[in-house]
Design a protein around this motif. Structure first.
Motif, PDB file in Angstrom:
ATOM      1  N   SER A  34       0.805  -1.219   0.000  1.00 56.06           N
ATOM      2  CA  SER A  34       0.000   0.000   0.000  1.00 56.06           C
ATOM      3  C   SER A  34       0.836   1.266   0.000  1.00 56.06           C
ATOM      4  CB  SER A  34      -0.954   0.004   1.202  1.00 56.06           C
ATOM      5  OG  SER A  34      -0.251  -0.160   2.416  1.00 56.06           O
ATOM      6  N   ASN A  35       2.096   1.198   0.427  1.00 55.82           N
ATOM      7  CA  ASN A  35       2.933   2.386   0.372  1.00 55.82           C
ATOM      8  C   ASN A  35       3.431   2.662  -1.041  1.00 55.82           C
ATOM      9  OD1 ASN A  35       3.168   3.776   2.966  1.00 55.82           O
ATOM     10  ND2 ASN A  35       3.881   1.797   3.727  1.00 55.82           N
ATOM     11  N   ARG A  71       2.996  10.095  -4.515  1.00 57.00           N
ATOM     12  CA  ARG A  71       3.505   8.774  -4.132  1.00 57.00           C
ATOM     13  C   ARG A  71       4.903   8.550  -4.723  1.00 57.00           C
ATOM     14  NH1 ARG A  71      -1.153   7.659  -7.500  1.00 57.00           N
ATOM     15  NH2 ARG A  71      -0.600   6.516  -9.405  1.00 57.00           N
ATOM     16  N   THR A 114       5.865  -4.957   5.491  1.00 58.08           N
ATOM     17  CA  THR A 114       4.988  -4.407   6.522  1.00 58.08           C
ATOM     18  C   THR A 114       3.825  -5.340   6.814  1.00 58.08           C
ATOM     19  OG1 THR A 114       5.568  -2.142   5.898  1.00 58.08           O
ATOM     20  CG2 THR A 114       3.557  -2.439   7.178  1.00 58.08           C
ATOM     21  N   PRO A 130      11.062  -1.620   4.438  1.00 59.81           N
ATOM     22  CA  PRO A 130      10.181  -0.501   4.779  1.00 59.81           C
ATOM     23  C   PRO A 130      10.478   0.033   6.173  1.00 59.81           C
ATOM     24  CG  PRO A 130       9.002  -2.582   4.941  1.00 59.81           C
ATOM     25  CD  PRO A 130      10.337  -2.896   4.334  1.00 59.81           C
ATOM     26  N   MET A 147       7.048   6.006   9.224  1.00 66.40           N
ATOM     27  CA  MET A 147       5.621   5.866   8.987  1.00 66.40           C
ATOM     28  C   MET A 147       4.887   7.036   9.643  1.00 66.40           C
ATOM     29  SD  MET A 147       5.362   3.197   7.129  1.00 66.40           S
ATOM     30  CE  MET A 147       5.795   1.464   6.841  1.00 66.40           C
ATOM     31  N   HIS A 162       1.662   3.808   7.195  1.00 69.16           N
ATOM     32  CA  HIS A 162       1.726   4.392   5.859  1.00 69.16           C
ATOM     33  C   HIS A 162       2.547   5.681   5.872  1.00 69.16           C
ATOM     34  CE1 HIS A 162      -1.950   1.841   5.466  1.00 69.16           C
ATOM     35  NE2 HIS A 162      -1.346   1.558   4.331  1.00 69.16           N
ATOM     36  N   LEU A 163       3.191   5.935   4.758  1.00 68.83           N
ATOM     37  CA  LEU A 163       4.005   7.132   4.609  1.00 68.83           C
ATOM     38  C   LEU A 163       3.132   8.353   4.347  1.00 68.83           C
ATOM     39  CD1 LEU A 163       6.729   5.634   2.237  1.00 68.83           C
ATOM     40  CD2 LEU A 163       7.032   6.170   4.660  1.00 68.83           C
ATOM     41  N   HIS A 179       7.152   9.945   1.400  1.00 68.19           N
ATOM     42  CA  HIS A 179       7.277   9.527   0.004  1.00 68.19           C
ATOM     43  C   HIS A 179       8.387  10.311  -0.690  1.00 68.19           C
ATOM     44  CE1 HIS A 179       3.917   6.736  -0.850  1.00 68.19           C
ATOM     45  NE2 HIS A 179       3.321   7.344   0.172  1.00 68.19           N
TER      46      HIS A 179
END
Length: 207
Positions: free
Chosen positions: A10-11, A28, A88, A128, A177, A184-185, A190
């Motif tokens: 998802s990142n 992104r 992750t 990650p 994160m 998530h970033l 990003h």
């Protein structure tokens, strides 16, 4: 034209920490990477929410990269550079309880990729950033042990990269994160990740 495939979860997809949106291509990291590298490079992206390196998901089909990465390589090929950032989701309660298990899954994936690609293809293995403390509070799929596991993933991946002669980046050294959900970033994350990857890619491809 140097073809680059960013393959991840998802990142890579660009899922926002509020779980409501997807960041635009300009935010992104694959899109930022494209802008940084400029002409002469084409950055393709294959990000999927919930994707793991090797563990299946009982609730969603096709989440294991062992099943889908070979198809992605064929779909986007020929590629000269592959960027792998997964792990992750492998830290979830129902997937594993140790960083060594996460590393073993990535080792399987790396061996699979190496076996189907020409020797000149470059692979960048990205660990990650570790999960943040808000992850178990926001997402019931994680707990305190998940956080501990995520903190050991980078060391496992570095050993894998050294064993197979891959490029390696510990993303936790350049980004964190989001404090909002811990998994998530945010846009700044990003941006920092893309900058670090761009430096590695340039050194590899412009030497």
């Amino acid at each position: 034209m140097i073809e680059i495939l960013c393959f991840g979860d998802s990142n890579t997809y660009g899922f926002t920490p509020d779980w409501k949106h997807r960041y635009g291509r300009d935010i992104r990291y694959p899109g930022v990477l494209q802008a940084l590298l400029g002409d002469g490079y084409y950055v393709a992206e294959d990000g999927l929410v919930g994707r793991t390196a090797a563990f299946p998901d009982d609730n969603r089909a096709g989440r294991s990269a062992l099943e889908t990465l070979p198809l992605s390589i064929e779909s986007h090929g020929p590629v000269q550079y592959i960027i792998l950032m997964l792990g992750t989701n492998d830290c979830k309660i129902d997937k594993t309880r140790s960083a060594e298990d996460v590393g073993a899954g990535m080792d399987k994936l790396v061996r699979l990729v190496i076996g189907m690609l020409p020797a000149w293809t470059k692979i960048l293995l990205v660990a990650p950033p570790p999960l943040g403390p808000s992850a178990p509070q926001r997402d019931p799929e994680y707990d305190a042990q998940s956080l501990a596991v995520s903190q050991g993933v980078a060391a496992q991946y570095q050993m894998i990269a050294e064993a197979y002669g891959l490029r390696f980046l510990d993303a936790g050294t350049v980004a964190q994160m989001s404090a909002l959900d811990g998994e998530h970033l945010d846009p700044d994350g990003h941006k920092k990740l893309a900058a670090a990857i761009a430096d590695i890619v340039r050194r590899d491809c412009e030497a």
